[in-house]
Design an enzyme around this catalytic site. Structure first.
Site, PDB file in Angstrom:
ATOM      1  N   ASN A  32      -3.710 -11.524  -5.875  1.00 33.23           N
ATOM      2  CA  ASN A  32      -3.629 -11.870  -4.448  1.00 33.23           C
ATOM      3  C   ASN A  32      -4.213 -10.754  -3.591  1.00 33.23           C
ATOM      4  O   ASN A  32      -4.877 -11.014  -2.579  1.00 33.23           O
ATOM      5  CB  ASN A  32      -2.182 -12.177  -4.048  1.00 33.23           C
ATOM      6  CG  ASN A  32      -1.809 -13.611  -4.335  1.00 33.23           C
ATOM      7  OD1 ASN A  32      -2.304 -14.526  -3.687  1.00 33.23           O
ATOM      8  ND2 ASN A  32      -0.959 -13.828  -5.331  1.00 33.23           N
ATOM      9  N   ARG A  76      18.150   2.237  -3.749  1.00 28.64           N
ATOM     10  CA  ARG A  76      17.199   1.348  -3.081  1.00 28.64           C
ATOM     11  C   ARG A  76      16.848   1.910  -1.693  1.00 28.64           C
ATOM     12  O   ARG A  76      15.699   1.870  -1.254  1.00 28.64           O
ATOM     13  CB  ARG A  76      17.848  -0.036  -2.946  1.00 28.64           C
ATOM     14  CG  ARG A  76      16.902  -1.190  -2.940  1.00 28.64           C
ATOM     15  CD  ARG A  76      17.644  -2.502  -2.983  1.00 28.64           C
ATOM     16  NE  ARG A  76      17.938  -2.964  -4.322  1.00 28.64           N
ATOM     17  CZ  ARG A  76      17.042  -3.491  -5.161  1.00 28.64           C
ATOM     18  NH1 ARG A  76      15.782  -3.606  -4.804  1.00 28.64           N
ATOM     19  NH2 ARG A  76      17.398  -3.899  -6.355  1.00 28.64           N
ATOM     20  N   LEU A 116      13.741  -5.682  -0.855  1.00 27.47           N
ATOM     21  CA  LEU A 116      13.697  -4.637   0.172  1.00 27.47           C
ATOM     22  C   LEU A 116      15.006  -4.616   0.954  1.00 27.47           C
ATOM     23  O   LEU A 116      15.634  -5.658   1.171  1.00 27.47           O
ATOM     24  CB  LEU A 116      12.520  -4.898   1.107  1.00 27.47           C
ATOM     25  CG  LEU A 116      11.148  -4.773   0.427  1.00 27.47           C
ATOM     26  CD1 LEU A 116      10.060  -5.464   1.240  1.00 27.47           C
ATOM     27  CD2 LEU A 116      10.808  -3.303   0.193  1.00 27.47           C
ATOM     28  N   HIS A 129       4.879 -16.473  -1.646  1.00 31.57           N
ATOM     29  CA  HIS A 129       5.863 -16.842  -2.663  1.00 31.57           C
ATOM     30  C   HIS A 129       5.348 -18.079  -3.393  1.00 31.57           C
ATOM     31  O   HIS A 129       4.908 -19.044  -2.757  1.00 31.57           O
ATOM     32  CB  HIS A 129       7.208 -17.141  -1.998  1.00 31.57           C
ATOM     33  CG  HIS A 129       8.272 -17.514  -2.987  1.00 31.57           C
ATOM     34  ND1 HIS A 129       8.918 -16.566  -3.752  1.00 31.57           N
ATOM     35  CD2 HIS A 129       8.767 -18.711  -3.355  1.00 31.57           C
ATOM     36  CE1 HIS A 129       9.782 -17.180  -4.555  1.00 31.57           C
ATOM     37  NE2 HIS A 129       9.708 -18.481  -4.329  1.00 31.57           N
ATOM     38  N   ASP A 185      13.269 -14.478   0.415  1.00 35.84           N
ATOM     39  CA  ASP A 185      12.358 -15.629   0.438  1.00 35.84           C
ATOM     40  C   ASP A 185      12.772 -16.662   1.489  1.00 35.84           C
ATOM     41  O   ASP A 185      12.466 -17.850   1.353  1.00 35.84           O
ATOM     42  CB  ASP A 185      12.285 -16.295  -0.952  1.00 35.84           C
ATOM     43  CG  ASP A 185      11.742 -15.334  -2.004  1.00 35.84           C
ATOM     44  OD1 ASP A 185      10.877 -14.511  -1.675  1.00 35.84           O
ATOM     45  OD2 ASP A 185      12.198 -15.412  -3.164  1.00 35.84           O
TER      46      ASP A 185
HETATM   47  C1  GRF Z   1       1.973 -14.352  -7.416  1.00 34.75           C
HETATM   48  O1  GRF Z   1       2.203 -15.623  -7.954  1.00 34.75           O
HETATM   49  C2  GRF Z   1       2.819 -14.131  -6.201  1.00 34.75           C
HETATM   50  O2  GRF Z   1       2.960 -15.261  -5.408  1.00 34.75           O
HETATM   51  C3  GRF Z   1       4.142 -13.765  -6.831  1.00 34.75           C
HETATM   52  O3  GRF Z   1       3.820 -12.959  -7.936  1.00 34.75           O
HETATM   53  C4  GRF Z   1       2.506 -13.270  -8.366  1.00 34.75           C
HETATM   54  C5  GRF Z   1       1.719 -12.002  -8.267  1.00 34.75           C
HETATM   55  O4  GRF Z   1       0.422 -12.139  -8.779  1.00 34.75           O
HETATM   56  N1  GRF Z   1       5.013 -13.152  -5.867  1.00 34.75           N
HETATM   57  P1  GRF Z   1      -0.694 -11.095  -8.391  1.00 34.75           P
HETATM   58  O5  GRF Z   1      -0.161  -9.703  -8.691  1.00 34.75           O
HETATM   59  O6  GRF Z   1      -1.046 -11.266  -6.954  1.00 34.75           O
HETATM   60  O7  GRF Z   1      -1.856 -11.422  -9.298  1.00 34.75           O
END
Ligand code: GRF
Length: 211
Positions: free
Chosen positions: A14, A61, A89, A105, A141
């Site tokens: 991502n 944390r 967090l 998410h 979330d």
């Molecule tokens: C993605 O599916 C994201 O939505 C979830 O964890 C995964 C991370 O994948 N929170 P990447 O590290 O972005 O490849």
């Protein structure tokens, strides 16, 4: 030009989709809580400053989040993007960045918060699954939803095939939302995500043809 920071924990696909999207802003740092996150190398290869802050080195944390916030604040970002950042967090951290902290998410929230979302979707037998970009609030979330993309769940799907179909949509959706924010069109207002102007229909629902 607005400045943004990306937080990752692993693969970073991502993050790559954000960095490769020619967003109207500058990525000033990629920060990982895992020193061995593969995404750090691909960020560095794109010329982005990278930082690892190993959460295991902190007693609590709160201590980790304080160190993370100090690092982030050093870059003075307008926007902080969680991209596969697999840490819960603290409320204090989330409030510090309220209105400028986004997450992606891999489910159609409010269905299937938490982890193993694709397994949850298969177990529930839903026919549509997908991903959600939302403002981050202290509720896990549970923050205001900005945009979602849906995919069909096919009879032969398993966790791997379904995750792959959702991930394609994640890579399209997150840069689109980040662009809205960086253009000054998106804000958190009274507990809701508000977008100035129209979102293209494809930004609200994107169902690709099954293969
Ligand atoms: C993605 O599916 C994201 O939505 C979830 O964890 C995964 C991370 O994948 N929170 P990447 O590290 O972005 O490849």
């Amino acid at each position: 030009m607005k400045r943004y920071v990306i937080l990752i924990s692993g693969r970073g696909s991502n993050m790559e989709s954000l960095l490769d999207a020619s967003l109207p802003g500058e990525c000033v740092a990629v920060i990982s809580n895992k020193p061995d996150a593969a995404g750090l190398a691909s960020a560095a290869a794109r010329g982005i400053p990278t930082v690892a802050i190993d959460h295991k080195q902190f007693a609590s944390r709160e201590d980790f989040d304080a160190a993370l916030a100090a690092e982030i604040d050093g870059y003075a970002p307008d926007l902080v993007l969680l991209a596969g950042f697999m840490r819960i967090l603290t409320d204090g951290f989330v409030r510090r960045y309220e209105g400028r902290l986004l997450n992606i998410h891999p489910s159609l929230l409010p269905l299937f918060p938490g982890v193993k979302t694709h397994a949850q979707a298969l177990a529930a037998g839903v026919r549509l699954h997908g991903c959600t970009v939302h403002f981050v609030t202290p509720a896990l979330d549970g923050g205001p939803i900005i945009a979602q993309a849906a995919v069909p769940v096919l009879a032969r799907d398993n966790e791997v095939t379904l995750a792959a179909r959702v991930l394609i949509e994640e890579h399209a959706l997150y840069p689109r939302v980040a662009q809205w924010y960086l253009e000054g069109r998106l804000r958190l207002d009274g507990g809701r995500a508000v977008l100035d102007g129209e979102a293209p229909a494809a930004g609200a629902l994107h169902v690709p043809a099954p293969d």
